[in-house]
Design a protein around this motif. Structure first.
Motif, PDB file in Angstrom:
ATOM      1  N   GLY A  18       0.815  -1.192   0.000  1.00 34.20           N
ATOM      2  CA  GLY A  18       0.000   0.000   0.000  1.00 34.20           C
ATOM      3  C   GLY A  18       0.851   1.245   0.000  1.00 34.20           C
ATOM      4  N   PRO A  19       0.209   2.416   0.020  1.00 35.74           N
ATOM      5  CA  PRO A  19       0.944   3.691   0.011  1.00 35.74           C
ATOM      6  C   PRO A  19       1.920   3.846   1.177  1.00 35.74           C
ATOM      7  CG  PRO A  19      -1.386   4.066  -0.421  1.00 35.74           C
ATOM      8  CD  PRO A  19      -1.232   2.616  -0.035  1.00 35.74           C
ATOM      9  N   ASP A  20       1.665   3.119   2.268  1.00 39.76           N
ATOM     10  CA  ASP A  20       2.561   3.192   3.427  1.00 39.76           C
ATOM     11  C   ASP A  20       3.734   2.219   3.316  1.00 39.76           C
ATOM     12  OD1 ASP A  20       1.255   0.764   3.741  1.00 39.76           O
ATOM     13  OD2 ASP A  20       0.445   1.226   5.737  1.00 39.76           O
ATOM     14  N   GLY A  21       3.781   1.448   2.206  1.00 39.81           N
ATOM     15  CA  GLY A  21       4.858   0.497   1.996  1.00 39.81           C
ATOM     16  C   GLY A  21       4.639  -0.848   2.659  1.00 39.81           C
ATOM     17  N   GLN A  22       3.531  -0.999   3.368  1.00 41.08           N
ATOM     18  CA  GLN A  22       3.246  -2.251   4.070  1.00 41.08           C
ATOM     19  C   GLN A  22       2.581  -3.266   3.136  1.00 41.08           C
ATOM     20  OE1 GLN A  22       4.273  -2.792   7.366  1.00 41.08           O
ATOM     21  NE2 GLN A  22       5.321  -0.884   6.828  1.00 41.08           N
ATOM     22  N   VAL A  23       2.830  -4.541   3.383  1.00 41.76           N
ATOM     23  CA  VAL A  23       2.234  -5.624   2.594  1.00 41.76           C
ATOM     24  C   VAL A  23       0.718  -5.570   2.728  1.00 41.76           C
ATOM     25  CG1 VAL A  23       2.057  -8.128   2.311  1.00 41.76           C
ATOM     26  CG2 VAL A  23       4.252  -7.094   2.923  1.00 41.76           C
ATOM     27  N   VAL A  24       0.042  -5.694   1.586  1.00 41.54           N
ATOM     28  CA  VAL A  24      -1.417  -5.794   1.559  1.00 41.54           C
ATOM     29  C   VAL A  24      -1.769  -7.242   1.234  1.00 41.54           C
ATOM     30  CG1 VAL A  24      -3.510  -5.085   0.336  1.00 41.54           C
ATOM     31  CG2 VAL A  24      -1.731  -3.393   0.865  1.00 41.54           C
ATOM     32  N   GLY A  25      -2.647  -7.836   2.020  1.00 43.12           N
ATOM     33  CA  GLY A  25      -3.130  -9.175   1.719  1.00 43.12           C
ATOM     34  C   GLY A  25      -2.152 -10.290   2.002  1.00 43.12           C
ATOM     35  N   ALA A  26      -1.357 -10.174   3.037  1.00 43.40           N
ATOM     36  CA  ALA A  26      -0.448 -11.276   3.384  1.00 43.40           C
ATOM     37  C   ALA A  26      -1.278 -12.542   3.572  1.00 43.40           C
ATOM     38  CB  ALA A  26       0.330 -10.950   4.653  1.00 43.40           C
ATOM     39  N   GLY A  27      -0.935 -13.597   2.841  1.00 41.93           N
ATOM     40  CA  GLY A  27      -1.677 -14.843   2.926  1.00 41.93           C
ATOM     41  C   GLY A  27      -2.951 -14.871   2.106  1.00 41.93           C
ATOM     42  N   ASP A  28      -3.267 -13.788   1.394  1.00 44.69           N
ATOM     43  CA  ASP A  28      -4.485 -13.709   0.571  1.00 44.69           C
ATOM     44  C   ASP A  28      -4.083 -13.330  -0.853  1.00 44.69           C
ATOM     45  OD1 ASP A  28      -6.875 -13.115  -0.714  1.00 44.69           O
ATOM     46  OD2 ASP A  28      -7.665 -11.893   0.932  1.00 44.69           O
ATOM     47  N   PRO A  29      -3.802 -14.323  -1.709  1.00 45.44           N
ATOM     48  CA  PRO A  29      -3.297 -14.015  -3.042  1.00 45.44           C
ATOM     49  C   PRO A  29      -4.244 -13.154  -3.876  1.00 45.44           C
ATOM     50  CG  PRO A  29      -3.591 -16.401  -2.758  1.00 45.44           C
ATOM     51  CD  PRO A  29      -3.871 -15.759  -1.447  1.00 45.44           C
ATOM     52  N   ALA A  30      -5.556 -13.313  -3.735  1.00 47.19           N
ATOM     53  CA  ALA A  30      -6.495 -12.483  -4.512  1.00 47.19           C
ATOM     54  C   ALA A  30      -6.365 -11.020  -4.100  1.00 47.19           C
ATOM     55  CB  ALA A  30      -7.925 -12.983  -4.348  1.00 47.19           C
ATOM     56  N   ALA A  31      -6.270 -10.762  -2.809  1.00 53.30           N
ATOM     57  CA  ALA A  31      -6.102  -9.380  -2.329  1.00 53.30           C
ATOM     58  C   ALA A  31      -4.787  -8.808  -2.843  1.00 53.30           C
ATOM     59  CB  ALA A  31      -6.142  -9.336  -0.805  1.00 53.30           C
ATOM     60  N   GLN A  32      -3.755  -9.640  -2.918  1.00 53.25           N
ATOM     61  CA  GLN A  32      -2.465  -9.168  -3.417  1.00 53.25           C
ATOM     62  C   GLN A  32      -2.554  -8.803  -4.890  1.00 53.25           C
ATOM     63  OE1 GLN A  32       1.114 -11.195  -2.413  1.00 53.25           O
ATOM     64  NE2 GLN A  32       0.670 -11.159  -0.225  1.00 53.25           N
ATOM     65  N   VAL A  33      -3.210  -9.628  -5.695  1.00 53.20           N
ATOM     66  CA  VAL A  33      -3.337  -9.323  -7.124  1.00 53.20           C
ATOM     67  C   VAL A  33      -4.159  -8.048  -7.312  1.00 53.20           C
ATOM     68  CG1 VAL A  33      -4.219 -10.138  -9.348  1.00 53.20           C
ATOM     69  CG2 VAL A  33      -3.007 -11.715  -7.832  1.00 53.20           C
ATOM     70  N   ARG A  34      -5.241  -7.890  -6.548  1.00 53.18           N
ATOM     71  CA  ARG A  34      -6.034  -6.651  -6.644  1.00 53.18           C
ATOM     72  C   ARG A  34      -5.179  -5.432  -6.298  1.00 53.18           C
ATOM     73  NH1 ARG A  34      -9.984 -10.107  -4.565  1.00 53.18           N
ATOM     74  NH2 ARG A  34      -9.571  -9.454  -2.423  1.00 53.18           N
ATOM     75  N   GLN A  35      -4.359  -5.530  -5.250  1.00 51.69           N
ATOM     76  CA  GLN A  35      -3.508  -4.402  -4.867  1.00 51.69           C
ATOM     77  C   GLN A  35      -2.496  -4.083  -5.956  1.00 51.69           C
ATOM     78  OE1 GLN A  35      -3.767  -2.382  -2.086  1.00 51.69           O
ATOM     79  NE2 GLN A  35      -2.273  -1.127  -3.200  1.00 51.69           N
ATOM     80  N   VAL A  36      -1.919  -5.119  -6.552  1.00 54.42           N
ATOM     81  CA  VAL A  36      -0.934  -4.894  -7.613  1.00 54.42           C
ATOM     82  C   VAL A  36      -1.592  -4.189  -8.801  1.00 54.42           C
ATOM     83  CG1 VAL A  36       0.548  -6.040  -9.306  1.00 54.42           C
ATOM     84  CG2 VAL A  36       0.628  -6.730  -6.909  1.00 54.42           C
ATOM     85  N   PHE A  37      -2.766  -4.623  -9.217  1.00 53.02           N
ATOM     86  CA  PHE A  37      -3.443  -3.945 -10.329  1.00 53.02           C
ATOM     87  C   PHE A  37      -3.843  -2.527  -9.948  1.00 53.02           C
ATOM     88  CE2 PHE A  37      -3.748  -8.045 -12.517  1.00 53.02           C
ATOM     89  CZ  PHE A  37      -3.464  -7.639 -13.811  1.00 53.02           C
ATOM     90  N   SER A  38      -4.221  -2.307  -8.701  1.00 54.02           N
ATOM     91  CA  SER A  38      -4.512  -0.950  -8.235  1.00 54.02           C
ATOM     92  C   SER A  38      -3.254  -0.083  -8.309  1.00 54.02           C
ATOM     93  CB  SER A  38      -5.045  -0.997  -6.800  1.00 54.02           C
ATOM     94  OG  SER A  38      -5.263   0.294  -6.303  1.00 54.02           O
ATOM     95  N   ASN A  39      -2.111  -0.635  -7.895  1.00 52.31           N
ATOM     96  CA  ASN A  39      -0.849   0.101  -7.985  1.00 52.31           C
ATOM     97  C   ASN A  39      -0.485   0.391  -9.437  1.00 52.31           C
ATOM     98  OD1 ASN A  39      -0.716  -0.074  -5.200  1.00 52.31           O
ATOM     99  ND2 ASN A  39       0.941  -1.566  -5.165  1.00 52.31           N
ATOM    100  N   LEU A  40      -0.709  -0.598 -10.324  1.00 52.12           N
ATOM    101  CA  LEU A  40      -0.448  -0.372 -11.754  1.00 52.12           C
ATOM    102  C   LEU A  40      -1.312   0.774 -12.271  1.00 52.12           C
ATOM    103  CD1 LEU A  40      -0.257  -4.013 -13.162  1.00 52.12           C
ATOM    104  CD2 LEU A  40       1.597  -2.339 -13.155  1.00 52.12           C
ATOM    105  N   ALA A  41      -2.594   0.769 -11.914  1.00 52.92           N
ATOM    106  CA  ALA A  41      -3.505   1.823 -12.372  1.00 52.92           C
ATOM    107  C   ALA A  41      -3.046   3.192 -11.871  1.00 52.92           C
ATOM    108  CB  ALA A  41      -4.931   1.528 -11.911  1.00 52.92           C
ATOM    109  N   THR A  42      -2.574   3.254 -10.642  1.00 52.97           N
ATOM    110  CA  THR A  42      -2.091   4.525 -10.082  1.00 52.97           C
ATOM    111  C   THR A  42      -0.844   5.006 -10.810  1.00 52.97           C
ATOM    112  OG1 THR A  42      -3.042   3.989  -7.924  1.00 52.97           O
ATOM    113  CG2 THR A  42      -1.282   5.640  -7.958  1.00 52.97           C
ATOM    114  N   ALA A  43       0.097   4.101 -11.058  1.00 48.26           N
ATOM    115  CA  ALA A  43       1.325   4.475 -11.777  1.00 48.26           C
ATOM    116  C   ALA A  43       0.994   4.906 -13.206  1.00 48.26           C
ATOM    117  CB  ALA A  43       2.307   3.303 -11.786  1.00 48.26           C
ATOM    118  N   LEU A  44       0.092   4.179 -13.862  1.00 45.99           N
ATOM    119  CA  LEU A  44      -0.315   4.552 -15.227  1.00 45.99           C
ATOM    120  C   LEU A  44      -0.963   5.932 -15.237  1.00 45.99           C
ATOM    121  CD1 LEU A  44      -1.707   1.080 -16.253  1.00 45.99           C
ATOM    122  CD2 LEU A  44       0.107   2.298 -17.486  1.00 45.99           C
TER     123      LEU A  44
END
Length: 127
Positions: free
Chosen positions: A36-62
Motif C-alpha cells: 500500500g501507500p505506506d509500503g506495508q504488505v497488503v493481503g499477506a496470505g491472501d493471493p487475490a487481495a495481493q493481485v487486486r492491490q498490484v493492479f490498483s498500484n499499476l492503475a495509479t502508476a499509469l
C-alpha cells in the motif's frame, strides 16, 4: 493499437493477445508489488487481495503518466505459486475488461523482494 489475440497457427490465448502492434508514446511501469501507500504488505496470505492491490498500484502508476489499464499493451507477471494462476486470471480479467487483452508473459519465481509477496507485475502502455 492492433491486437492479435489468436493468430492462425498459435495455441489458444487465455486472457491475453499473442501480439500487439502500436504507435504512440510508450509508458513503462516498473514491477508493482502488493504494498500500500505506506509500503506495508497488503493481503499477506491472501493471493487475490495481493493481485487486486498490484493492479490498483499499476492503475495509479499509469494514471501518473496519463494512461489507463485499457492502454496496456504488455504485462509481465511473476507468481511465486502457480496454484494462484486461476485466481490471478479471474482478478486480472476484472481489471482489464475495458480493452482488448494485452500481450502477456507469466513466470513462476522462487521468491520476490519481500517473503510475503506472492505476485509482481510490470507493464507497458501506449498513449
Amino acid at each position: 493499437m492492433e491486437h492479435f489475440t489468436q493468430p492462425a497457427g498459435l495455441p489458444p490465448a487465455n486472457g491475453y493477445s499473442h501480439a500487439v502492434a502500436f504507435t504512440g508514446r510508450l509508458v513503462v511501469i516498473s514491477g508493482q508489488v502488493p504494498a500500500g501507500p505506506d509500503g506495508q504488505v497488503v493481503g499477506a496470505g491472501d493471493p487475490a487481495a495481493q493481485v487486486r492491490q498490484v493492479f490498483s498500484n499499476l492503475a495509479t502508476a499509469l494514471a501518473a503518466a496519463g494512461a489507463t489499464l485499457a492502454q496496456v499493451v504488455k504485462i509481465t507477471v511473476f507468481l511465486t505459486d502457480l496454484a494462484d494462476l486461476g485466481m490471478f486470471r479471474q482478478v486480472r480479467d476484472g481489471f482489464l475488461a475495458d480493452g482488448p487483452p494485452p500481450a502477456s508473459t507469466l513466470v513462476q519465481v522462487a521468491g520476490l523482494v519481500h517473503p510475503d509477496f506472492r505476485v509482481e507485475i510490470e507493464a507497458l502502455a501506449v498513449l
